[in-house]
Design a protein around this motif. Structure first.
Motif, short mmCIF file in Angstrom:
data_model
loop_
_atom_site.label_atom_id
_atom_site.label_comp_id
_atom_site.label_asym_id
_atom_site.label_seq_id
_atom_site.Cartn_x
_atom_site.Cartn_y
_atom_site.Cartn_z
N ARG A 11 0.80 -1.22 0.00
CA ARG A 11 0.00 0.00 0.00
C ARG A 11 0.83 1.27 0.00
O ARG A 11 0.27 2.35 0.13
CB ARG A 11 -0.92 0.01 1.24
CG ARG A 11 -2.02 -1.04 1.20
CD ARG A 11 -2.94 -0.87 -0.03
NE ARG A 11 -3.30 0.51 -0.27
CZ ARG A 11 -4.33 1.12 0.32
NH1 ARG A 11 -5.09 0.43 1.16
NH2 ARG A 11 -4.60 2.37 0.06
N VAL A 60 -1.83 6.28 -3.80
CA VAL A 60 -3.22 6.14 -3.35
C VAL A 60 -3.31 6.35 -1.84
O VAL A 60 -4.31 6.86 -1.32
CB VAL A 60 -3.78 4.76 -3.75
CG1 VAL A 60 -5.19 4.55 -3.20
CG2 VAL A 60 -3.77 4.61 -5.26
N ASN A 77 -6.11 9.44 -1.21
CA ASN A 77 -7.49 9.07 -0.92
C ASN A 77 -7.81 9.29 0.55
O ASN A 77 -6.92 9.32 1.42
CB ASN A 77 -7.75 7.61 -1.28
CG ASN A 77 -7.74 7.38 -2.78
OD1 ASN A 77 -7.54 8.32 -3.55
ND2 ASN A 77 -7.98 6.15 -3.21
N ARG A 89 -14.10 0.17 1.67
CA ARG A 89 -13.19 -0.17 0.57
C ARG A 89 -11.75 -0.06 1.07
O ARG A 89 -11.04 0.91 0.77
CB ARG A 89 -13.42 0.74 -0.62
CG ARG A 89 -14.82 0.63 -1.24
CD ARG A 89 -14.97 1.51 -2.48
NE ARG A 89 -14.80 2.92 -2.14
CZ ARG A 89 -15.78 3.71 -1.73
NH1 ARG A 89 -17.01 3.23 -1.58
NH2 ARG A 89 -15.55 4.99 -1.46
N ALA A 110 -9.13 -1.58 0.15
CA ALA A 110 -8.12 -1.69 -0.90
C ALA A 110 -7.76 -0.34 -1.50
O ALA A 110 -6.65 -0.15 -2.01
CB ALA A 110 -8.61 -2.64 -2.01
N THR A 111 -8.70 0.62 -1.45
CA THR A 111 -8.46 1.95 -2.01
C THR A 111 -8.49 3.05 -0.94
O THR A 111 -8.46 4.23 -1.29
CB THR A 111 -9.49 2.27 -3.09
OG1 THR A 111 -10.82 2.20 -2.52
CG2 THR A 111 -9.38 1.28 -4.25
N GLY A 131 -7.30 5.61 2.01
CA GLY A 131 -6.08 6.37 2.22
C GLY A 131 -6.04 7.02 3.58
O GLY A 131 -6.88 6.73 4.45
N GLU A 166 -6.81 -6.51 5.01
CA GLU A 166 -6.48 -5.31 4.24
C GLU A 166 -6.23 -4.11 5.15
O GLU A 166 -5.38 -3.26 4.87
CB GLU A 166 -7.60 -4.98 3.25
CG GLU A 166 -7.76 -5.99 2.13
CD GLU A 166 -8.63 -7.16 2.54
OE1 GLU A 166 -9.00 -7.22 3.75
OE2 GLU A 166 -8.93 -8.00 1.69
#
Length: 296
Positions: free
Chosen positions: A54, A58, A62, A68, A70-71, A73, A262
């Motif tokens: 990570r 991103v 973010n 979410r 995975a995305t 921030g 995650e």
């Protein structure tokens, strides 16, 4: 002759035994330093390895999200931390430096209230950060009605680091030789001119080093913000001093408490960012000390 040789022989015996003790003491110091660096290296390797997937743009572009991962921030945490540290520096550093100047250059050490001030400053430097959080919650957030805003967090953290700034600034000012002051006063300068033109420029490296280290401590604090009710997941950047906020330690705490794998990776990546900021600030402090330190 016996009277003259006995002290000399005692000195010779003491000097013979001293190098061994000094050698053992140096070995103990180097071993302690090596152990500290080893644990630091292990921590850095572990968090970098865990958060490597990570560590990309991103992460800081973010906003945090619990749906979410995975995305998700940490942008709001970074901006919130910068807001807090910036306001803390504006409030704590001038106040601490001026207090140090008063205590070192103007205060009468024979007065009871000056001794009381020095005693309280030393005691406040050792107070746990959670106590400052309770103080900020009861007085700043509720009694002064600042609410759970950036200003409340900055004032609370300023009170936390203020004793450290005062102590470090006093040590830096005290390290300036008295001959500098005496020479300036002998040439006709006033006391304030001596302090402003001679003492402060000579003590700036020590003051800057102590101030940066104090702010470095403030960056990693989480307990006061938990008491102040700072949100762990804020999906917007602070827009002013009266805005809600979050900081990196709180976001890391929120991520690591989630059961999904995650979020553990995301927390490790956020820890890397926080450690990078801390190491950068400490490196700047060391560079300033080595670059501008004077040998009297």
């Amino acid at each position: 002759m016996a009277i003259l040789t006995t002290p000399r022989s005692a000195v010779q015996l003491a000097s013979k035994g001293r190098p061994l003790k000094e050698h053992l003491f140096r070995i103990a110091l180097m071993a302690s330093l090596a152990i500290a660096l080893l644990f630091l290296a292990m921590l850095l390797i572990y968090v970098v390895e865990e958060g490597w997937p990570r560590l990309n743009s991103v992460l800081w572009e973010n906003q945090p999200s619990i749906r979410r991962p995975a995305t998700a921030g940490i942008q709001s945490g970074i901006f919130g931390t910068l807001w807090i540290i910036g306001l803390t520096a504006v409030m704590a550093l001038p106040t601490g430096i001026l207090a140090a100047i008063y205590l070192e250059e103007y205060a009468d050490k024979t007065k009871w209230y000056n001794r009381l001030i020095e005693l309280n400053i030393s005691n406040l430097a050792a107070v746990p950060s959670i106590v400052y959080g309770i103080l900020g919650l009861g007085i700043i957030a509720r009694w002064m009605q600042f609410g759970f805003t950036v200003m409340t967090g900055a004032v609370t953290i300023s009170l936390l680091v203020l004793p450290i700034v005062i102590i470090s600034a006093r040590e830096a000012i005290r390290a300036v030789p008295p001959s500098i002051r005496e020479g300036s006063l002998a040439l006709g300068a006033t006391q304030w001119q001596t302090i402003y033109r001679q003492v402060l420029p000579a003590s700036i490296p020590g003051i800057a080093t102590g101030s940066i280290l104090a702010l470095s401590r403030a960056i990693g604090e989480a307990a006061p913000f938990l008491m102040l009710g700072a949100a762990t997941l804020v999906r917007f950047n602070p827009e002013g001093v009266w805005s809600s906020f979050s900081v990196l330690p709180l976001q890391i705490y929120s991520f690591i408490s989630r059961p999904q794998e995650e979020f553990a990776i995301l927390a490790a990546a956020a820890i890397v960012i926080l450690l990078a900021i801390l190491l950068l600030m400490n490196s700047v402090a060391i560079w300033l000390r080595n670059r501008y330190q004077k040998r009297w």
